[in-house]
Design an enzyme around this catalytic site. Sequence first.
Site, mmCIF file in Angstrom:
data_model
loop_
_atom_site.group_PDB
_atom_site.id
_atom_site.type_symbol
_atom_site.label_atom_id
_atom_site.label_comp_id
_atom_site.label_asym_id
_atom_site.label_seq_id
_atom_site.Cartn_x
_atom_site.Cartn_y
_atom_site.Cartn_z
ATOM 1 N N ASP A 89 0.949 -1.337 0.255
ATOM 2 C CA ASP A 89 0.164 -0.141 0.065
ATOM 3 C C ASP A 89 0.814 0.661 -0.376
ATOM 4 O O ASP A 89 2.209 0.583 0.112
ATOM 5 C CB ASP A 89 -0.607 -0.024 0.625
ATOM 6 C CG ASP A 89 -0.280 0.747 2.506
ATOM 7 O OD1 ASP A 89 0.971 0.176 2.390
ATOM 8 O OD2 ASP A 89 -1.058 0.463 3.462
ATOM 9 N N ASP A 292 -8.212 -6.913 0.509
ATOM 10 C CA ASP A 292 -7.461 -7.325 1.340
ATOM 11 C C ASP A 292 -7.834 -6.764 2.533
ATOM 12 O O ASP A 292 -8.541 -5.858 2.190
ATOM 13 C CB ASP A 292 -5.962 -6.410 0.748
ATOM 14 C CG ASP A 292 -6.200 -4.599 1.342
ATOM 15 O OD1 ASP A 292 -6.118 -5.338 2.573
ATOM 16 O OD2 ASP A 292 -6.608 -4.085 0.147
ATOM 17 N N CYS A 339 -14.042 -28.288 5.975
ATOM 18 C CA CYS A 339 -12.775 -27.924 6.140
ATOM 19 C C CYS A 339 -11.853 -28.301 5.864
ATOM 20 O O CYS A 339 -12.168 -29.495 6.499
ATOM 21 C CB CYS A 339 -12.671 -26.444 7.055
ATOM 22 S SG CYS A 339 -10.151 -25.973 6.703
ATOM 23 N N CYS A 341 -8.351 -27.803 5.698
ATOM 24 C CA CYS A 341 -6.565 -27.110 6.726
ATOM 25 C C CYS A 341 -6.764 -28.413 6.820
ATOM 26 O O CYS A 341 -6.993 -29.296 7.682
ATOM 27 C CB CYS A 341 -7.163 -26.123 6.483
ATOM 28 S SG CYS A 341 -7.671 -26.065 8.584
ATOM 29 N N CYS A 344 -8.373 -28.495 10.761
ATOM 30 C CA CYS A 344 -9.702 -28.816 10.650
ATOM 31 C C CYS A 344 -9.473 -30.832 10.935
ATOM 32 O O CYS A 344 -10.884 -31.618 11.457
ATOM 33 C CB CYS A 344 -10.554 -28.443 9.665
ATOM 34 S SG CYS A 344 -11.405 -26.940 10.238
ATOM 35 N N HIS A 370 -6.180 -21.411 10.391
ATOM 36 C CA HIS A 370 -7.341 -21.966 9.517
ATOM 37 C C HIS A 370 -8.550 -20.414 8.990
ATOM 38 O O HIS A 370 -8.756 -21.168 7.573
ATOM 39 C CB HIS A 370 -8.347 -22.015 10.666
ATOM 40 C CG HIS A 370 -10.084 -22.158 10.367
ATOM 41 N ND1 HIS A 370 -10.083 -23.735 10.078
ATOM 42 C CD2 HIS A 370 -10.954 -21.426 10.628
ATOM 43 C CE1 HIS A 370 -11.799 -23.220 9.521
ATOM 44 N NE2 HIS A 370 -12.475 -22.055 10.508
#
Length: 401
Positions: A89, A292, A339, A341, A344, A370
Amino acid sequence: MKFKIRDTIGRMRTGKVKTRHGSFKTPVFIPVATLAAIMGLDSRDLRDMGVEVVLANTYHLHLRPGDELIKELGGLHKFMNFDGPIITDSGGFQAFSLGFGMEHGVGKIANNIFLEGLDEERLKQAKQQKKKFAFVNDRGVRFKDPRTGRIVELTPRKSMEIQSNLGSDIIFAFDECTSPLSDRAYTEKALERTHRWVEECLEYYDRRQALFGVVQGGEYRDLREKSARFMAERDFAGYGIGGSLGKSKQDMLNILDWVIPILPENKPRHLLGIGAIEDLFNCVEKGVDMFDCVAPARWARRGHLYISPAEGGKPENKFRIHIRNARFRRDMKPVDRTCECLVCQNYSRAYLRHLYVSNELLYFRLATYHNIFFITNLMEKIRESIRDGSFYELKKEWLGR
């Protein structure tokens, strides 16, 4: 930088942005690595979960460790060992967050960016706040470092210099991010200042980097349209939409309706600082390509973990559970059974609750993993739904309308 549009439904589209350090697919949610790091995660984690691009913060990296040091050490990619595209930014957001954001008691995440989330007493208190660390003038922004008291000045030219030293792939023009409590007179003055700063950025930016202009103008249609036309007339690689997005989520959607038809169709559009799940659906539908937000990582650290509709996630609970809740003390289910991931697949809600209430460092890594994975995976589902024409079914599944 190159941007190729692939599939379209109305204003929605999928695409691909190609940079010097690889490509990323759009629409995309971009995790925020403020100080060249997403707290608790390393570059291998990001690759494993499919994160293709990150955003770092110009102002904070200028303060520590210093952009000149990062340049000396080989640039941001080498410094943080991330070989994908990096966005920085301009530092303009800190003019708000350390300035009127503090003075007015409003921020960019939670509900307090939109005044509909504040009661009358909170609004009264916000307007009475005086403490701030950023002061805007026509030249730029003077900051007082809250950690050291050192005075730092950012100007358009200085912002371009810092971002060049960082070596990011996509950079933003220096702008003034206004507050939702700023009146029309101030918003108009800030807009003219931003437009002057843009011209300076166009003169001094590093041509190896892709420069995005930022549409400002607050909640005022004529100012937003004026700014969009101003930006569209200049040859930016893409366009951010920033500043105060009105007093409600509907105001934000209205602003997108005003601005996006004016911006060039063949350039990516980045909605700055927005990342709530319902906003991802609604704003992709309006034609936004890039988002973002610090929210997924920040909410994770505060104990809020994302869940899907299959686990009871809905707009009313913001698709989150709070892991501190006593009902999870004996809950051996994963955070979300849909999920995939690593969290999980390997850990229970009961274990995560234990880590959280014990203030164990492992909690912060697992929770952040997660939440970032969850949003990254959701964006892939949104892209796929645009490709196969099922977006509205997916949106109904998540938002219920």
